[in-house]
Scaffold this motif. Sequence first.
Motif, PDB file in Angstrom:
ATOM      1  N   GLU A  96       1.077  -0.979  -0.124  1.00  0.00           N
ATOM      2  CA  GLU A  96       0.109   0.037   0.105  1.00  0.00           C
ATOM      3  C   GLU A  96       0.915   1.268  -0.040  1.00  0.00           C
ATOM      4  O   GLU A  96       1.944   1.199   0.663  1.00  0.00           O
ATOM      5  CB  GLU A  96      -0.842   0.032   1.342  1.00  0.00           C
ATOM      6  CG  GLU A  96      -1.958   1.332   1.260  1.00  0.00           C
ATOM      7  CD  GLU A  96      -2.720   1.161   2.513  1.00  0.00           C
ATOM      8  OE1 GLU A  96      -3.652   2.003   2.248  1.00  0.00           O
ATOM      9  OE2 GLU A  96      -2.408   0.452   3.585  1.00  0.00           O
ATOM     10  N   GLU A 134       0.810   5.505   0.188  1.00  0.00           N
ATOM     11  CA  GLU A 134      -0.084   6.528   0.278  1.00  0.00           C
ATOM     12  C   GLU A 134       0.952   7.848  -0.070  1.00  0.00           C
ATOM     13  O   GLU A 134       2.277   7.864   0.434  1.00  0.00           O
ATOM     14  CB  GLU A 134      -0.364   6.942   1.786  1.00  0.00           C
ATOM     15  CG  GLU A 134      -1.601   5.969   2.166  1.00  0.00           C
ATOM     16  CD  GLU A 134      -1.963   6.249   3.579  1.00  0.00           C
ATOM     17  OE1 GLU A 134      -1.528   7.044   4.312  1.00  0.00           O
ATOM     18  OE2 GLU A 134      -2.432   5.151   4.251  1.00  0.00           O
ATOM     19  N   ARG A 187      -3.232  14.137  -2.668  1.00  0.00           N
ATOM     20  CA  ARG A 187      -3.065  13.013  -1.636  1.00  0.00           C
ATOM     21  C   ARG A 187      -3.523  11.982  -2.652  1.00  0.00           C
ATOM     22  O   ARG A 187      -4.617  11.932  -3.470  1.00  0.00           O
ATOM     23  CB  ARG A 187      -3.941  13.168  -0.652  1.00  0.00           C
ATOM     24  CG  ARG A 187      -3.577  11.938   0.176  1.00  0.00           C
ATOM     25  CD  ARG A 187      -4.318  12.163   1.626  1.00  0.00           C
ATOM     26  NE  ARG A 187      -4.041  10.910   2.598  1.00  0.00           N
ATOM     27  CZ  ARG A 187      -4.663   9.513   2.162  1.00  0.00           C
ATOM     28  NH1 ARG A 187      -5.166   9.245   1.463  1.00  0.00           N
ATOM     29  NH2 ARG A 187      -4.060   8.638   3.147  1.00  0.00           N
ATOM     30  N   GLU A 240      -3.719   7.367  -3.008  1.00  0.00           N
ATOM     31  CA  GLU A 240      -3.072   5.836  -2.320  1.00  0.00           C
ATOM     32  C   GLU A 240      -3.590   4.957  -3.162  1.00  0.00           C
ATOM     33  O   GLU A 240      -4.380   5.048  -3.981  1.00  0.00           O
ATOM     34  CB  GLU A 240      -3.745   5.830  -1.067  1.00  0.00           C
ATOM     35  CG  GLU A 240      -5.311   5.792  -0.832  1.00  0.00           C
ATOM     36  CD  GLU A 240      -5.899   5.577   0.573  1.00  0.00           C
ATOM     37  OE1 GLU A 240      -6.390   4.568   0.701  1.00  0.00           O
ATOM     38  OE2 GLU A 240      -5.768   6.382   1.233  1.00  0.00           O
ATOM     39  N   TYR A 243      -3.028   0.263  -3.582  1.00  0.00           N
ATOM     40  CA  TYR A 243      -2.695  -0.936  -3.183  1.00  0.00           C
ATOM     41  C   TYR A 243      -2.470  -1.916  -4.458  1.00  0.00           C
ATOM     42  O   TYR A 243      -3.365  -2.095  -5.102  1.00  0.00           O
ATOM     43  CB  TYR A 243      -3.759  -1.388  -2.419  1.00  0.00           C
ATOM     44  CG  TYR A 243      -3.395  -2.952  -1.942  1.00  0.00           C
ATOM     45  CD1 TYR A 243      -2.680  -3.097  -0.540  1.00  0.00           C
ATOM     46  CD2 TYR A 243      -4.016  -4.277  -2.356  1.00  0.00           C
ATOM     47  CE1 TYR A 243      -2.331  -4.558  -0.310  1.00  0.00           C
ATOM     48  CE2 TYR A 243      -3.856  -5.492  -1.966  1.00  0.00           C
ATOM     49  CZ  TYR A 243      -2.638  -5.650  -0.873  1.00  0.00           C
ATOM     50  OH  TYR A 243      -2.340  -6.755  -0.537  1.00  0.00           O
ATOM     51  N   VAL A 274      -0.368   5.526  -8.105  1.00  0.00           N
ATOM     52  CA  VAL A 274      -0.395   6.821  -7.373  1.00  0.00           C
ATOM     53  C   VAL A 274       0.055   8.069  -7.960  1.00  0.00           C
ATOM     54  O   VAL A 274      -0.585   9.192  -8.160  1.00  0.00           O
ATOM     55  CB  VAL A 274       0.488   6.476  -6.066  1.00  0.00           C
ATOM     56  CG1 VAL A 274       0.873   7.986  -5.345  1.00  0.00           C
ATOM     57  CG2 VAL A 274      -0.063   5.768  -5.100  1.00  0.00           C
TER      58      VAL A 274
END
Length: 179
Positions: free
Chosen positions: A49, A51, A63, A65, A67, A78
């Motif tokens: 994961e 972020e 921002r 994120e 996985y 991302v």
Amino acid sequence: MKLNIKAKNFTLTEDIRIESEKKFDRLDKYFHDEEDMDLKFAKEGVGYELEATMFLKGGTILRAEAYEETFENAIDRVIDALVRQIRKHKTRLQRGRQTGDSIKFEAFDAEEKANEKEEEIKIAREKTIPVKPMSAEEAILQMELLNHNFFVYEDAEDMEVRVVYKRKKGDYGLIVPTK
């Protein structure tokens, strides 16, 4: 771009650091100055994961994120999400709602600028709620009773406004506003 990389549940290898720096350099073309970005890698089950958080001048926060099974794929997802955010907010920044000092608008194609439609922000509904003093645990219970994803309340100890919210993982988060 200056990356602040942290790892959770595993040891950060030099491969991950080098790959992150190489791939996130693609974002440099969108910014005037060197920007800082916080990257948090976590080993979750069989995947990673990631972020990423960036605080720009003028109060803009980017921002994203992701996985994925490999850290390379998480980085790519991302970066794609961050580029989409920059493109989405570009018009708003140009209209002067925020300074936009951080973002280089020249990095976007001229064609894209001509085809882009300005988005209006519409508030579809307004609610007035009484903010009652309570603990975070009471606020979470109230949020669950209402079947909402977040709940605004006044902290019983310091009488400041707080927000609790349900996270994708099923646990809870607390937002503490500061000035």
